[in-house]
Design a protein around this motif. Structure first.
Motif, short mmCIF file in Angstrom:
data_model
loop_
_atom_site.label_atom_id
_atom_site.label_comp_id
_atom_site.label_asym_id
_atom_site.label_seq_id
_atom_site.Cartn_x
_atom_site.Cartn_y
_atom_site.Cartn_z
N LEU A 31 43.08 -78.32 29.73
CA LEU A 31 44.44 -77.90 30.06
C LEU A 31 45.46 -78.96 29.66
O LEU A 31 46.54 -78.63 29.18
CB LEU A 31 44.55 -77.61 31.56
CG LEU A 31 45.90 -77.03 32.00
CD1 LEU A 31 46.22 -75.73 31.27
CD2 LEU A 31 45.92 -76.81 33.51
N VAL A 103 49.83 -71.40 27.36
CA VAL A 103 49.28 -71.53 28.71
C VAL A 103 50.35 -71.49 29.80
O VAL A 103 50.13 -70.96 30.89
CB VAL A 103 48.43 -72.81 28.85
CG1 VAL A 103 47.12 -72.68 28.09
CG2 VAL A 103 49.20 -74.05 28.43
N SER A 116 43.24 -68.56 26.70
CA SER A 116 44.28 -69.17 27.52
C SER A 116 43.98 -68.99 29.00
O SER A 116 44.12 -69.92 29.79
CB SER A 116 45.64 -68.57 27.17
OG SER A 116 45.92 -68.76 25.80
N LEU A 120 42.89 -72.14 31.77
CA LEU A 120 43.44 -72.25 33.12
C LEU A 120 42.34 -72.13 34.17
O LEU A 120 42.31 -72.89 35.14
CB LEU A 120 44.49 -71.17 33.34
CG LEU A 120 45.82 -71.36 32.61
CD1 LEU A 120 46.65 -70.08 32.69
CD2 LEU A 120 46.61 -72.54 33.19
#
Length: 286
Positions: A31, A103, A116, A120
């Motif tokens: 991330l 994101v 994406s 997360l």
């Protein structure tokens, strides 16, 4: 709800300029890497995004804090919180749009594409004590979660647990009916492989949106990370061609031809080079 500072994600201050050749991918989470990429492309504030993730994690941790004895139940509770209560989901209607790839947009809208959503989800799983990794699976991104006595696979597009039989059906759907699920397909990919796939998805989304300049920036980031990637150089050439930067396009096509002389596309590239050279010569004479 009162915020508990101890529940916040402790992250260093990041800057987009970190994305370069020789980066230590293991020093950052997926991330963090994705956030740095997005910040360079769009100017998205990294600190603002981190604040949004802190708030998200506080909510998630409050929902699963009472489930401490059974890891599988805790995982199911986390997925239920995200996908049922909070409405995270894949966006079939606008699958290839930029907002489903970035994101920060995915976190805000709670809709996106598998990679994406997966990036997360992996961060959320790790922040709640799970061992989670990503797989660039043939049919799309899959999240691998290692429990104490089992390995679980999660489809981040819908938050559902995926069986081996379902994974094989996905492989057949993507590679043909004779394809079979192999052990290698279930190996976790490195941060380097995943973040490069993420940037490629962003590039494709910008091409779909006809934003060639930002697609070119994505290509430049990929080449910054791997300057000798001949196929990415070729793809950059096509972007230069669309922007009518014919000399730069010819240079990239020529590099690809030198590096991959047996590739089936070489003859087409030679024709493109001749056509662009002729057009450039005609414009110069005129």
């Amino acid at each position: 709800m009162e915020l508990d500072e101890q529940d916040a994600i402790e992250q260093p201050i990041l800057t987009a300029s970190i994305i370069h050749e020789g980066i230590d991918y293991s020093a950052y989470s997926l991330l963090q890497l994705a956030t740095m990429v997005e910040s360079e492309i769009t100017g998205q504030s990294i600190l603002q995004f981190q604040d949004s993730m802190r708030l998200q994690m506080i909510v998630i941790k409050s929902q699963i804090k009472n489930e401490t004895t059974n890891c599988l139940n805790k995982l199911k509770l986390l997925l239920n919180t995200l996908y049922q209560e909070q409405g995270f989901s894949g966006d079939w209607k606008a699958f290839f749009e930029v907002k489903n790839a970035l994101v920060s947009k995915v976190l805000a809208r709670r809709k996106g594409v598998p990679i994406s959503l997966g990036i997360l989800l992996i961060e959320m799983l790790k922040e709640t004590g799970f061992s989670a990794q990503g797989i660039c699976f043939p049919s799309g991104f899959i999240v691998k979660v290692e429990l104490e006595h089992d390995v679980i696979y999660v489809d981040p597009f819908n938050g559902e647990l995926v069986s081996f039989k379902q994974l094989e059906l996905k492989v057949r759907g993507q590679l043909g009916n004779h394809a079979r699920l192999t052990a290698e397909m279930l190996n976790a990919d490195t941060n380097e492989v995943i973040i490069k796939r993420y940037i490629s998805v962003l590039k494709a989304a910008y091409i779909q949106a006809e934003n060639i300049e930002l697609a070119l920036l994505c290509s430049d980031i990929l080449l910054r990370l791997d300057p000798e990637d001949a196929f990415e150089v070729r793809d950059r050439g096509f972007l230069f061609q669309q922007l009518e930067c014919f000399q730069l396009a010819c240079n990239d096509f020529s590099y690809f031809i030198e590096q991959c002389p047996e590739d089936p596309i070489v003859n087409l590239l030679k024709q493109q080079i001749k056509q662009m050279t002729d057009e450039h010569s005609a414009q110069t004479i005129h």
